[in-house]
Design a protein around this motif. Structure first.
Motif, PDB file in Angstrom:
ATOM      1  N   ALA A   1       2.037  -6.837  -3.055  1.00 37.85           N
ATOM      2  CA  ALA A   1       2.441  -8.225  -4.198  1.00 37.85           C
ATOM      3  C   ALA A   1       4.513  -8.781  -3.154  1.00 37.85           C
ATOM      4  CB  ALA A   1       2.008  -9.069  -5.216  1.00 37.85           C
ATOM      5  N   GLN A   2       4.788  -7.967  -3.520  1.00 37.00           N
ATOM      6  CA  GLN A   2       7.020  -8.220  -3.648  1.00 37.00           C
ATOM      7  C   GLN A   2       7.200  -7.875  -2.675  1.00 37.00           C
ATOM      8  OE1 GLN A   2       9.008  -4.308  -6.008  1.00 37.00           O
ATOM      9  NE2 GLN A   2      10.726  -5.987  -5.660  1.00 37.00           N
ATOM     10  N   SER A   3       6.727  -7.073  -1.846  1.00 37.54           N
ATOM     11  CA  SER A   3       6.746  -6.739  -0.463  1.00 37.54           C
ATOM     12  C   SER A   3       6.826  -8.169   0.587  1.00 37.54           C
ATOM     13  CB  SER A   3       6.226  -5.542   0.726  1.00 37.54           C
ATOM     14  OG  SER A   3       6.881  -4.746   0.100  1.00 37.54           O
TER      15      SER A   3
ATOM     16  N   LEU B   1      -5.369  -7.378   0.272  1.00 38.57           N
ATOM     17  CA  LEU B   1      -5.300  -9.163  -0.275  1.00 38.57           C
ATOM     18  C   LEU B   1      -5.753  -9.783  -0.866  1.00 38.57           C
ATOM     19  CD1 LEU B   1      -7.352 -11.179   1.508  1.00 38.57           C
ATOM     20  CD2 LEU B   1      -9.251 -10.477   0.695  1.00 38.57           C
ATOM     21  N   ALA B   2      -5.934  -8.499  -2.426  1.00 39.66           N
ATOM     22  CA  ALA B   2      -5.689  -9.432  -3.581  1.00 39.66           C
ATOM     23  C   ALA B   2      -4.014  -9.920  -3.825  1.00 39.66           C
ATOM     24  CB  ALA B   2      -6.464  -8.925  -4.503  1.00 39.66           C
ATOM     25  N   ALA B   3      -3.496  -8.540  -3.355  1.00 39.32           N
ATOM     26  CA  ALA B   3      -1.861  -8.859  -3.550  1.00 39.32           C
ATOM     27  C   ALA B   3      -1.182 -10.517  -2.924  1.00 39.32           C
ATOM     28  CB  ALA B   3      -1.277  -7.824  -2.929  1.00 39.32           C
ATOM     29  N   VAL B   4      -1.561 -10.051  -1.433  1.00 45.36           N
ATOM     30  CA  VAL B   4      -1.919 -11.436  -1.197  1.00 45.36           C
ATOM     31  C   VAL B   4      -1.889 -12.966  -1.586  1.00 45.36           C
ATOM     32  CG1 VAL B   4      -1.653 -12.710   1.856  1.00 45.36           C
ATOM     33  CG2 VAL B   4      -1.476 -10.265   2.033  1.00 45.36           C
ATOM     34  N   GLY B   5      -2.996 -13.054  -1.919  1.00 37.83           N
ATOM     35  CA  GLY B   5      -3.462 -14.081  -2.940  1.00 37.83           C
ATOM     36  C   GLY B   5      -3.070 -14.501  -4.210  1.00 37.83           C
ATOM     37  N   ALA B   6      -2.349 -12.822  -4.732  1.00 32.83           N
ATOM     38  CA  ALA B   6      -1.234 -13.381  -5.887  1.00 32.83           C
ATOM     39  C   ALA B   6       0.161 -14.183  -5.448  1.00 32.83           C
ATOM     40  CB  ALA B   6      -1.417 -12.605  -6.764  1.00 32.83           C
ATOM     41  N   THR B   7      -0.026 -14.047  -3.880  1.00 32.99           N
ATOM     42  CA  THR B   7       1.891 -14.972  -3.777  1.00 32.99           C
ATOM     43  C   THR B   7       1.686 -15.601  -3.888  1.00 32.99           C
ATOM     44  OG1 THR B   7       1.879 -14.385  -1.987  1.00 32.99           O
ATOM     45  CG2 THR B   7       2.513 -12.854  -3.816  1.00 32.99           C
ATOM     46  N   LEU B   8       0.357 -16.145  -3.708  1.00 30.28           N
ATOM     47  CA  LEU B   8       0.152 -17.976  -3.308  1.00 30.28           C
ATOM     48  C   LEU B   8       0.689 -19.279  -3.923  1.00 30.28           C
ATOM     49  CD1 LEU B   8      -3.595 -18.563  -1.918  1.00 30.28           C
ATOM     50  CD2 LEU B   8      -1.719 -17.852  -0.630  1.00 30.28           C
ATOM     51  N   SER B   9       0.608 -18.707  -5.358  1.00 32.73           N
ATOM     52  CA  SER B   9       1.148 -19.742  -6.352  1.00 32.73           C
ATOM     53  C   SER B   9       2.445 -19.667  -6.402  1.00 32.73           C
ATOM     54  CB  SER B   9       0.525 -20.037  -7.159  1.00 32.73           C
ATOM     55  OG  SER B   9       1.011 -18.733  -7.916  1.00 32.73           O
TER      56      SER B   9
ATOM     57  N   PHE C   1       1.273  -1.913  14.775  1.00 34.21           N
ATOM     58  CA  PHE C   1       2.097  -1.043  13.819  1.00 34.21           C
ATOM     59  C   PHE C   1       2.267  -0.508  12.803  1.00 34.21           C
ATOM     60  CE2 PHE C   1       6.003  -4.065  16.499  1.00 34.21           C
ATOM     61  CZ  PHE C   1       4.863  -3.362  17.331  1.00 34.21           C
ATOM     62  N   GLY C   2       1.113  -0.773  11.948  1.00 31.26           N
ATOM     63  CA  GLY C   2       0.653  -0.201  10.800  1.00 31.26           C
ATOM     64  C   GLY C   2       1.972  -0.617  10.037  1.00 31.26           C
ATOM     65  N   TRP C   3       2.758  -2.639   9.767  1.00 27.22           N
ATOM     66  CA  TRP C   3       2.924  -2.828   8.748  1.00 27.22           C
ATOM     67  C   TRP C   3       2.542  -3.318   7.053  1.00 27.22           C
ATOM     68  CZ3 TRP C   3       7.026  -5.379  12.164  1.00 27.22           C
ATOM     69  CH2 TRP C   3       7.732  -4.813  12.976  1.00 27.22           C
ATOM     70  N   GLY C   4       0.946  -3.032   7.342  1.00 24.16           N
ATOM     71  CA  GLY C   4       0.613  -3.916   6.619  1.00 24.16           C
ATOM     72  C   GLY C   4       1.064  -4.846   6.142  1.00 24.16           C
ATOM     73  N   VAL C   5       1.269  -5.651   4.378  1.00 22.03           N
ATOM     74  CA  VAL C   5       1.368  -6.621   4.137  1.00 22.03           C
ATOM     75  C   VAL C   5       2.718  -6.940   4.668  1.00 22.03           C
ATOM     76  CG1 VAL C   5      -0.296  -6.642   1.756  1.00 22.03           C
ATOM     77  CG2 VAL C   5       2.064  -5.595   2.001  1.00 22.03           C
ATOM     78  N   SER C   6       3.815  -6.439   4.840  1.00 22.03           N
ATOM     79  CA  SER C   6       4.773  -6.216   5.148  1.00 22.03           C
ATOM     80  C   SER C   6       4.672  -7.304   6.533  1.00 22.03           C
ATOM     81  CB  SER C   6       5.527  -5.479   5.081  1.00 22.03           C
ATOM     82  OG  SER C   6       6.357  -4.624   4.003  1.00 22.03           O
ATOM     83  N   GLY C   7       4.078  -6.444   7.463  1.00 24.82           N
ATOM     84  CA  GLY C   7       3.762  -7.276   9.020  1.00 24.82           C
ATOM     85  C   GLY C   7       3.235  -8.890   8.890  1.00 24.82           C
ATOM     86  N   ALA C   8       2.431  -8.603   7.785  1.00 16.87           N
ATOM     87  CA  ALA C   8       0.944 -10.557   7.899  1.00 16.87           C
ATOM     88  C   ALA C   8       2.729 -11.087   7.984  1.00 16.87           C
ATOM     89  CB  ALA C   8       0.695 -10.283   6.576  1.00 16.87           C
ATOM     90  N   ALA C   9       3.093 -10.681   6.623  1.00 17.40           N
ATOM     91  CA  ALA C   9       4.601 -12.161   6.364  1.00 17.40           C
ATOM     92  C   ALA C   9       5.780 -11.726   6.810  1.00 17.40           C
ATOM     93  CB  ALA C   9       5.249 -11.443   5.006  1.00 17.40           C
ATOM     94  N   ALA C  10       6.203 -10.958   7.735  1.00 16.35           N
ATOM     95  CA  ALA C  10       7.174 -10.815   8.892  1.00 16.35           C
ATOM     96  C   ALA C  10       6.798 -11.850   9.789  1.00 16.35           C
ATOM     97  CB  ALA C  10       7.489  -9.855   9.485  1.00 16.35           C
TER      98      ALA C  10
END
Length: 434
Positions: A128-130, A45-53, A183-192
């Motif tokens: 965050a990168q993914s 969750l922190a990783a997703v937040g760190a990409t916002l800006s 599917f268990g794709w994690g943060v990559s799934g959220a981005a997709a």
């Protein structure tokens, strides 16, 4: 009195779909954060937040650019010049989407170096990168969507954006559950899920425009050099301001990262909530700006005054209510995302500090919106860049005294000074007009 009541009803009818669509747009990130936070844990969750800006940089340049085009188109529509509105679309659609496709490709390649420069904590760097690289793929869709939405707003149609975002929000939530949980794709799934939903949103608004406003997409000559040049004069200043603001937010994200992962989690989650809660203020301002621009095009000075006076009264009321709600319930909203313990307390304190400035922020938005509507776009953009500089300066000057609370206090102080500058600018514009 009757005119003010009419203006008030018009502002409500115009701004309500904008507010609702803005709330639904925020649900993109809320759904990602909620599902990631509960299904994957606090660090993802922190990783997703760190990409916002970072992801906001390209997105904010798009919204700034199309804001200027919307004001220009609204002024022409107020003169009943629909041909120029059509020429705006035909001139800027290929150029805008193509330019942002190139920029998003460059940003995808540079995602890792940017995160390094941002001092992203190592324990969340990979996630965050993914997330960032996949989200960049959706930027061209956003460029197309925002152009159509801006022109529809210029002609008085805010319902289209609401319908488009309603569709994409429902799709986004469904895909989040499918990609992350099933599917268990994690943060990559959220981005997709976000990118697919953005594509659907864009397809909807293009088809809606073709059906409801066929004149806007009729054939004829394509690129119009004169209209393009005029559009650049309206759109480049706010685009530059939003770009500089986003770059400044990278500096502020770096400043925030220096407090550690717990503070990153708390403040980025709090900003998700803050963005949602400020939508009534921001979108009421968008309604005031568009209505003022159409009145300017029609030469109706009485309508411009009515937009300002009625909008100001509505804004103070809305902002005061939001301020009280977030002062009392900020912790509750932050906790929705699964934030607990020290991070939850930091987020709660953030809202206790920042919400007391909401009314000042709202009044500043009214002044800015009226000035933009009458065409004072460049100065508004300069003032906006100045606000960013003040926020960064205050952040570093206040840190020794307020620690982590500096993030909220610096933003509030910048809002306050910006309001004073907008008041001075409004008085100058009125004197020149007289």
């Amino acid at each position: 009195m009757e005119r003010k009541q009419s203006t008030g009803r018009e502002l409500i009818a115009f701004s309500l779909p904008l507010i609702l669509s803005g709330i639904l747009q925020q649900l993109y990130s809320w759904a990602d954060a909620f599902i990631v936070g509960h299904a994957e844990g606090e660090l993802p969750l922190a990783a997703v937040g760190a990409t916002l800006s970072i992801s906001s940089f390209l997105i904010n340049t798009i919204t700034g650019f199309t804001l200027g085009l919307s004001i220009m188109a609204a002024q022409h529509y107020g003169r009943r010049d629909t041909d120029t509105v059509r020429r705006v679309l035909r001139s800027f659609l290929p150029a805008g989407v193509g330019a942002y496709a190139v920029l998003s490709a460059l940003a995808l390649v540079l995602a890792a170096p940017i995160l390094r420069v941002m001092a992203t904590p190592e324990d969340i760097f990979g996630w965050a990168q993914s997330y960032l690289q996949i989200v960049f793929a959706g930027v061209p869709f956003l460029a197309c969507y925002n152009l159509f939405a801006a022109l529809l707003r210029a002609v008085g149609d805010t319902k289209a954006a609401f319908y488009a975002v309603l569709l994409s929000s429902a799709l986004n939530v469904a895909l989040d559950v499918l990609f992350i949980v099933a599917f268990g794709w994690g943060v990559s799934g959220a981005a997709a899920a976000t990118v697919v939903s953005q594509a659907a949103m864009t397809a909807f608004i293009v088809l809606y425009t073709r059906r409801r406003y066929p004149w806007m997409m009729q054939g004829g000559e394509g690129f119009d050099r004169a209209v393009f040049a005029q559009g650049l004069r309206f759109s480049v200043p706010p685009a530059i301001q939003n770009s500089v603001t986003s770059l400044g937010n990278l500096v502020l994200q770096n400043f925030m990262n220096s407090f550690g992962s717990v503070t990153v989690l708390a403040i980025t989650t709090a900003y998700r909530v803050d963005c949602m809660m400020l939508l009534p203020i921001i979108n009421l301002g968008a309604a005031i700006s568009s209505m003022t621009a159409r009145a300017k095009g029609a030469g109706d000075k009485g309508k411009i005054r009515s937009c300002f006076q009625t909008g100001l009264g509505m804004m103070v009321t809305v902002a005061a209510v939001l301020s009280m709600v977030m002062f009392l319930l900020g912790a509750t909203f932050v906790g929705i995302f699964g934030v607990t313990g020290e991070a939850l307390e930091i987020g709660a304190q953030f809202f206790r500090d920042l919400s007391i400035f909401y009314t000042l922020f709202g009044v500043g938005i009214v002044l800015r919106s009226v000035l933009e509507g009458v065409g004072d776009i460049t100065w508004c953009s300069v003032i906006g860049i100045g606000m960013l500089g003040m926020r960064i300066l205050f952040s570093y000057l206040m840190r020794p005294y307020f620690g982590g609370r500096t993030i909220a206090f610096a933003e509030g102080a910048a809002w306050t000074l910006t309001l004073l500058i907008f008041i001075a600018r409004m008085m100058r514009v009125k004197r020149k007009a007289a």
